[in-house]
Design a protein around this motif. Structure first.
Motif, PDB file in Angstrom:
ATOM      1  N   ILE A 234       0.843  -1.204   0.000  1.00  9.09           N
ATOM      2  CA  ILE A 234       0.000   0.000   0.000  1.00  9.09           C
ATOM      3  C   ILE A 234       0.873   1.246   0.000  1.00  9.09           C
ATOM      4  O   ILE A 234       0.647   2.197  -0.752  1.00  9.09           O
ATOM      5  N   LEU A 236       3.820   1.651  -1.162  1.00  8.96           N
ATOM      6  CA  LEU A 236       4.517   1.852  -2.438  1.00  8.96           C
ATOM      7  C   LEU A 236       3.570   2.284  -3.552  1.00  8.96           C
ATOM      8  O   LEU A 236       3.891   3.176  -4.333  1.00  8.96           O
ATOM      9  N   THR A 237       2.412   1.645  -3.636  1.00  7.72           N
ATOM     10  CA  THR A 237       1.572   1.896  -4.812  1.00  7.72           C
ATOM     11  C   THR A 237       0.463   2.906  -4.566  1.00  7.72           C
ATOM     12  O   THR A 237      -0.060   3.476  -5.510  1.00  7.72           O
ATOM     13  N   ARG A 238       0.100   3.134  -3.317  1.00 12.51           N
ATOM     14  CA  ARG A 238      -1.098   3.932  -3.078  1.00 12.51           C
ATOM     15  C   ARG A 238      -0.844   5.246  -2.347  1.00 12.51           C
ATOM     16  O   ARG A 238      -1.796   5.923  -1.986  1.00 12.51           O
ATOM     17  N   THR A 239       0.419   5.570  -2.064  1.00 16.11           N
ATOM     18  CA  THR A 239       0.639   6.812  -1.324  1.00 16.11           C
ATOM     19  C   THR A 239       1.620   7.725  -2.055  1.00 16.11           C
ATOM     20  O   THR A 239       2.331   7.313  -2.965  1.00 16.11           O
ATOM     21  N   LYS A 240       1.604   8.964  -1.592  1.00 17.33           N
ATOM     22  CA  LYS A 240       2.530   9.964  -2.095  1.00 17.33           C
ATOM     23  C   LYS A 240       3.969   9.532  -1.829  1.00 17.33           C
ATOM     24  O   LYS A 240       4.837   9.649  -2.687  1.00 17.33           O
TER      25      LYS A 240
END
Lengths: 374, 262
Positions: A234, A236-240
């Protein structure tokens, strides 16, 4: 490019339609997925009757895979951020030894020992990161130095305080400790007992554990591995912050020009890698009840191999936590599977070398496809 | 043309010394909104040092910078970006392994709150990226297309679009066309023209007189750390510019033998 909106202009006749197969190939996890399927098919064919796929066998390779996963998540995020940490293995030995010395030799409460070990590891991780960022030296060299320094202390300290290289008695010290339980206990024990009672799981027929299921719960080690994988994915792929990790590893200077705090990202990733190593060490110490000076040997390379099998590029900027987790799974299944299949265990290293080479070649090919070089 | 307005940036007598080397010996340039200011000069003339001073990478040794009439003192590039001065570097604009939309929002990621956590808003990022790219005339296969698959000119265009989208008032382009082919160059020049018409001040660094003449409103020639003069469009011919850049030496004879094609 078949959108009806662009029919009029700029459809470049030289851009070939990409087949969906080729598109699916451009995923960092692809190698890991193929490898996982191949490994399971292989062992299902050749070692199905060996007990590898009964409840005890599954638990066996799950635990080994989970161990790899814990360190692979840290190594993966760090590698995507463009750096390595070769001191992971020594960090595992060091953290375990610190917990044992604090709790057994010095008699401190286990929870305090664990917390201090974590603080020390994360601080050493930060130091690794700060040295790399400040000096601009390759992390390979900086963490190679930490590898030897930490391992040296891990051997020296117990010899000095206890005159031996293995300190036992942690399990007794950890009896009833709340933080020790978070790393060393099992969950769902009631559920598994019930599985045993209704005959879903085999139970012990004799001895002092008669009536108990052969698998009496999920070790916290596995829970930690899953938590870290989900967290890492999460993040790595879903946050700033994940975008910053990719950017720092992809091209640090370009990232700096648009205001990404590259140094902070890298230092934090070194700290996270050390944190993962400490989780590994704590689970191991709680499980064995002892700390040994040789614990964690070669783990740094195993973590890196799992990450590379999982599709990350050694040069940074590209990779996936799910891929790294699959790499760890392949690792654990093969290591234990060869044992179940009765194959000489030294062949495991041959397998490692071969699969590492194949993974790196595949990754290079995939990178060329993404960047359109070839 | 909006050249009658007040200058957006005034750089007055900027000097920059690196140890004993004087890279800039008193350069003054005014940049107006909606105007493309071309900064010309041969290698070593001090173009790069000058724009790095403007974008906060270097602090000037002497001289003053006024931005919208107020004196400025940048400590870091980040300060310049915040003030609205964006720089697009030739090679370092984009990260090839990352998708166009991840690159576009690098450092300015849109976020969506779920409970106490903030997540990267991919939907919004993808949507904005696609529409901005369409405006600039680039049709993407998808927002997740890797930047590595774009041509050099397209990468420059994405970087320019990104700077404009995030509110740049001054756009500094460091030799955006020097590594590009003919068609890609014209695409980038067309982009510069679009940006200028939105009222953004463009500082265009080049050593190619033709590219400068194609889009420039004002031309400043640097030579050996000094301004050789600033001219408006129509006041100067390409030949004169060329001669200024080379310092008037020898090129005349060279040009003769090359038939004026340099």
């Amino acid at each position: 490019m078949s959108d009806s909106a662009n029919v009029d202009a700029n459809v470049d006749e030289r851009v070939k339609e990409m087949s969906s197969f080729r598109k699916s190939l451009i995923r960092p996890e692809l190698g890991g997925i193929c490898g996982t399927v191949a490994v399971f098919v292989f062992f299902a064919l050749f070692a199905f009757d060996s007990g590898m796929f009964n409840s005890q066998g599954i638990l066996n390779w799950s635990i080994v895979s989970a161990q790899f996963m814990i360190i692979a998540v840290g190594a993966c995020l760090l590698m995507i951020a463009g750096e390595f940490d070769l001191s992971v293995g020594s960090m595992i030995g060091f953290a375990g030894m610190m917990i044992a010395i604090f709790s057994v030799t010095l008699g401190w409460p286990v929870w305090l020992s664990i917390l201090i070990a974590f603080v020390m590891c994360v601080a050493i991780g930060a130091l690794n990161g700060i040295i790399v960022v400040r000096t601009g030296l390759p992390s390979f060299i900086v963490t190679l130095a930490s590898l030897f320094i930490l391992r040296g202390f891990t051997i020296y300290l117990p010899q000095t305080v206890e005159r031996k290289t293995i300190i036992g008695g942690v399990r007794d010290a950890a009896e009833g400790d709340w933080l020790g339980a978070i790393f060393g206990s099992k969950i769902f024990t009631g559920l598994f007992q019930w599985f045993g009672d209704i005959g879903l799981l085999a139970t012990f027929a004799r001895g002092n554990r008669a009536g108990q299921p052969v698998v009496d719960g999920i070790p916290m080690l596995i829970v930690w591995a899953l938590i870290l994988v989900v967290f890492g994915h999460i993040l790595l792929t879903r946050t700033k912050f994940g975008n910053w990790i990719f950017a720092s590893g992809g091209d640090a200077q370009a990232a700096r020009y648009v205001g990404v705090p590259v140094n902070r990202v890298k230092i934090l990733m070194f700290m996270f890698t050390a944190f993962c190593a400490c989780i590994f060490a704590t689970c191991q110490v709680m499980e064995f009840g002892s700390a040994g000076a040789d614990r964690g040997l070669l783990k740094e390379f195993e973590a890196i191999i799992a990450v590379v099998i999982g599709g990350a590029l050694l040069t940074g900027g590209y990779g996936s936590v799910i891929g790294a987790a699959l790499g760890a799974l392949i690792f654990g299944v093969v290591q234990q599977g060869l044992f179940f299949a009765g194959v000489e265990s030294s062949l495991f290293r041959v397998f490692l070398g071969v699969i590492l080479l194949l993974a790196v070649i595949l990754n290079t090919y995939i990178r060329r496809m993404i960047t359109g070089e070839k | 043309m909006t050249a009658s307005k007040k200058p957006l940036i005034e750089m007055k007598n900027i000097e920059k010394h690196f140890g004993s080397v004087i890279a800039l010996a008193g350069v003054s340039v005014d940049v107006y909104p909606g105007e493309c200011h071309c900064l010309l000069g041969d290698n070593g003339a001090g173009k790069s040092t000058f724009i790095k001073t403007m974008s906060g990478v270097h602090k000037p040794t002497k001289g003053e910078i006024f931005f919208e009439g107020k004196p400025l003192n940048f400590e870091r590039p980040r300060d310049a970006i915040r003030a609205g001065i964006a720089t697009v570097y030739q090679d370092l604009a984009m990260i090839p392994l990352m998708s166009v939309s991840r690159n576009f929002f690098m450092g300015n990621e849109p976020e969506r709150k779920v409970g106490p956590f903030s997540f990267f808003d991919h939907e919004k990022a993808n949507e904005v990226t696609m529409s901005e790219m369409k405006k600039m005339g680039i049709n993407l296969r998808g927002p997740d297309q890797a930047v590595g698959t774009l041509s050099g000119g397209e990468r420059q265009t994405v970087a320019i679009a990104r700077a404009v989208h995030f509110g740049a008032k001054v756009l500094i382009l460091d030799e955006p066309t020097s590594a590009l082919g003919v068609r890609q160059t014209s695409n980038v020049l067309a982009t510069v023209d679009k940006v200028r018409k939105q009222g953004i001040a463009v500082v265009f660094i080049t050593h190619n007189v033709r590219h400068a003449m194609a889009v420039g409103d004002t031309f400043t020639v640097l030579n050996r750390g000094k301004t050789l003069g600033t001219a408006k469009r129509g006041e100067i011919t390409p030949e004169e510019l060329q001669e200024l850049m080379a310092g008037g030496q020898e090129l005349a004879t060279l040009e003769g033998s090359l038939g004026g094609t340099v």
